[in-house]
Write a protein that holds these residues in place. Structure first.
Motif: not given
Length: 306
Positions: A199-204
């Protein structure tokens, strides 16, 4: 309270290293003799703790000596993590308004133990801070408890970032990440079987680049970012996962509640463990310089992950 429904036996762990439990006991006695000859190190270390450190050293007596030395030296030089370990205070810390943490009761088919950190989604749009040192203190209180009762073939660390925001990634600076890596690999000798982000966001993407520049290549190669739970299940099956991830086990909250109850019951144990640090006035040679310890690692030889 029973925290684990499945563990490896010492026999299984020794067999995986091509050794026997009899050899483990013999090496433990040798390690004890060495410890007695090192009066600057705490002498109250239990046989079980010595065996865990030996197993994490692949039953190499020399690596185990280094690991014992580093384990207690790091504890003395990271007071923000290893002092004031009051279970009630840490359980009620603001940190846990945003995070859940669970060590799963069952092992993977490969006999790995799974740790899950869950950043929960918040209703508020405002950024919320995660105190990285409270996070480490909380985790290593549980890890130290775990190491008194658990034997496994390695560790898997999973991070559910559904509620993570950019400021959380910025909190884990290269300095913090390097200390984290050092504690896990040099202070505990853990075998890292995998690090998984779900469930990683784009900022990952930004954080992955920081990790690549900070941690050893051997560890970075074990990092996986999953676009779906289905790919995560290839490493951690649903049969051992909490209900939060469509798994067959109890929820993260229920697992955490069990741990919190045990942590409070272990309050006196934490106080005794906190006192087990080196006496630098008795250490041969110069005392440990924290700047060297966390910069060039001083005179401590680096240990491999595996």
């Amino acid at each position: 309270m029973e925290l684990f429904s499945e563990v490896c036996t010492p026999e299984q762990r020794c067999l995986s290293l091509g050794r026997t439990c009899e050899e483990l006991v013999e090496l433990r006695e040798k390690l004890r003799e060495w410890l007695i000859a090192c009066p600057y190190l705490p002498q109250e270390i239990t046989d079980q703790k010595l065996e865990i450190l030996l197993l994490n050293s692949k039953l190499s007596i020399e690596r185990a000596k280094e690991l014992v030395n580093m384990h207690y030296t790091l504890k003395a030089n990271l007071p923000e993590i290893f002092t004031n370990r009051d279970p009630v205070s840490i359980i009620n810390a603001k940190l846990l308004d945003y995070l859940s943490f669970a060590i799963l009761p069952k092992l993977t088919p490969e006999k790995y133990r799974v740790f899950i950190t869950q950043v929960r989604i918040q209703d508020s749009k405002e950024d919320f801070e995660i105190n990285v040192w409270d996070y480490h203190k909380y985790i290593y209180m549980m890890v130290d408890m775990r190491n008194t009762v658990d034997v496994c073939m390695g560790d898997i660390y999973a991070f559910d970032l559904a509620g993570a925001r950019m400021n959380h990634f910025l909190s884990f600076t290269p300095s913090v990440l390097k200390k984290s890596e050092m504690i896990v690999t040099k202070g505990y000798g853990a075998k890292i079987a995998g690090i998984h982000f779900i469930n990683a966001p784009s900022s990952m993407d930004f954080f992955i680049n920081v990790l690549k520049a900070t941690v050893k290549a051997k560890i970075f190669e074990r990092i996986k970012v999953h676009s779906s739970l289905e790919s995560f299940y290839n490493y951690v099956p649903k049969s051992i996962l909490p209900a939060d991830y469509d798994g067959d086990e109890i929820s993260m909250a229920e697992i955490q509640k069990k741990w919190h109850k045990s942590m409070i019951e272990w309050t006196d144990w934490f106080k005794k463990e906190e006192a087990l640090v080196p006496n630098e006035s008795l250490r041969p040679g110069p005392s440990v310089n924290p700047d060297n310890l966390f910069g060039t690692y001083g005179s401590f030889r680096q240990l491999d992950v595996d």
